[in-house]
Enzyme design. Structure first.
Site: not given
Ligand SMILES: NC(=O)c1ccc[n+]([C@@H]2O[C@H](COP(=O)([O-])OP(=O)(O)OC[C@H]3O[C@@H](n4cnc5c(N)ncnc54)[C@H](OP(=O)(O)O)[C@@H]3O)[C@@H](O)[C@H]2O)c1
Length: 248
Positions: A65, A88, A140, A154, A158, A187, A189
């Site tokens: 965490d 990530n 980011s 947010y 970033k 993305i 997710t």
């Molecule tokens: N999806 C998008 O559109 C998008 C766009 C630009 C950037 N991003 C960035 O890409 C990265 C991955 O995001 P994602 O889209 O894959 O989101 P996601 O599916 O919501 O996954 C987030 C991940 O971060 C983990 N996490 C959250 N809080 C945490 C903590 N305190 N300690 C350790 N792990 C933690 C979550 O674990 P749990 O399962 O335990 O919650 C999960 O594994 C992030 O940095 C996000 O800001 C995403």
């Protein structure tokens, strides 16, 4: 500019938030491209059972965490000889600058998205600062380049990741460390599930990140939308701000 290029073959990787979304896709892509071991960070290691089942000894679950110093320290003493750190883990706490939840969402976003990277990177820095070639990958967002008011706090977090990445790159300029900033657009997710716009897949993002490691890129726009934003930002940063400003 870094001359470091990293082929994932035989490498040891540590990824935060690798149980779902982009982090999971990066873990899979690196293993499929020959990584020797992935230390897979997850708040709940049992959420890695499926990956563990598939990849066996190559996937080592690590409780992590990034808001918990004890968890970070324990994880850092568990991982060994890492070549690639992927910062990530991230959250999206909604909040505009003038919203009621402005301060609390800013705090949440900064705690995970910024402080998490600062602390985790520091905790394993000595493993990365080695004669061998290594990499730090920070995720980011395009909203780190220009603020999107509907996700203002947010975006602030970033933008801080963007600046932090530049700072780390400067500090490690004389080391063999590729410091990569990744700036995804929307993305598909859990994080973006309520976003009504076209989204690229986490698998495609992961493929582009790994290819960028191989090519030694410092700035990575890993999907279609971010590719367009990156080109526009290079030509005229204010036009990206003007565009994003419409999303209130
Ligand atoms: N999806 C998008 O559109 C998008 C766009 C630009 C950037 N991003 C960035 O890409 C990265 C991955 O995001 P994602 O889209 O894959 O989101 P996601 O599916 O919501 O996954 C987030 C991940 O971060 C983990 N996490 C959250 N809080 C945490 C903590 N305190 N300690 C350790 N792990 C933690 C979550 O674990 P749990 O399962 O335990 O919650 C999960 O594994 C992030 O940095 C996000 O800001 C995403």
């Amino acid at each position: 500019m870094s001359q470091t290029k990293i082929n994932p073959g035989g490498k040891t990787v540590f990824i935060s938030g690798s149980n779902r979304g982009i982090g999971k896709a990066i873990a899979v892509e690196l293993l499929e491209q020959g990584a020797e071991k992935v230390y897979a960070g997850a708040r709940d290691p049992s959420s890695l059972d499926e990956l563990k089942e598939k990849y066996g000894e190559k996937l080592v679950p690590v409780q992590l965490d990034v808001t918990d110093d004890n968890s970070i320290n324990a994880a850092a003493s568990q991982v060994r000889d890492i070549d690639i750190l992927v910062n990530n883990a991230g959250v999206f706490a909604a909040g505009g600058i003038f919203s009621e939840q402005a301060l609390s969402s800013l705090e949440t976003n900064l705690n995970v998205n910024l402080w998490g990277i600062v602390k985790l990177t520091n905790s394993v820095l000595e493993q990365l600062r080695q004669p061998k070639e290594t990499a730090i990958i920070n995720i980011s967002s395009v909203t780190g380049l220009a603020n999107m008011p509907m996700a203002a706090t947010y975006s602030v977090s970033k933008a801080a990741v963007h600046s932090l990445t530049q700072g780390i790159r400067g500090e490690l300029a004389n080391d063999n460390v590729l410091v990569m900033g990744v700036y995804p657009g929307p993305i598909d997710t859990d994080m973006a599930k309520d976003l009504q716009m076209e989204k690229d897949s986490p698998e495609n993002v992961a493929k582009n990140i790994v290819q960028s490691l191989i090519e030694g890129r410092e700035y990575v726009f890993p999907d279609v939308m971010s590719g367009q934003v990156g080109a526009l930002y290079a030509a005229n940063p204010k036009s990206v701000e003007d565009n994003f400003g419409k999303y209130v």
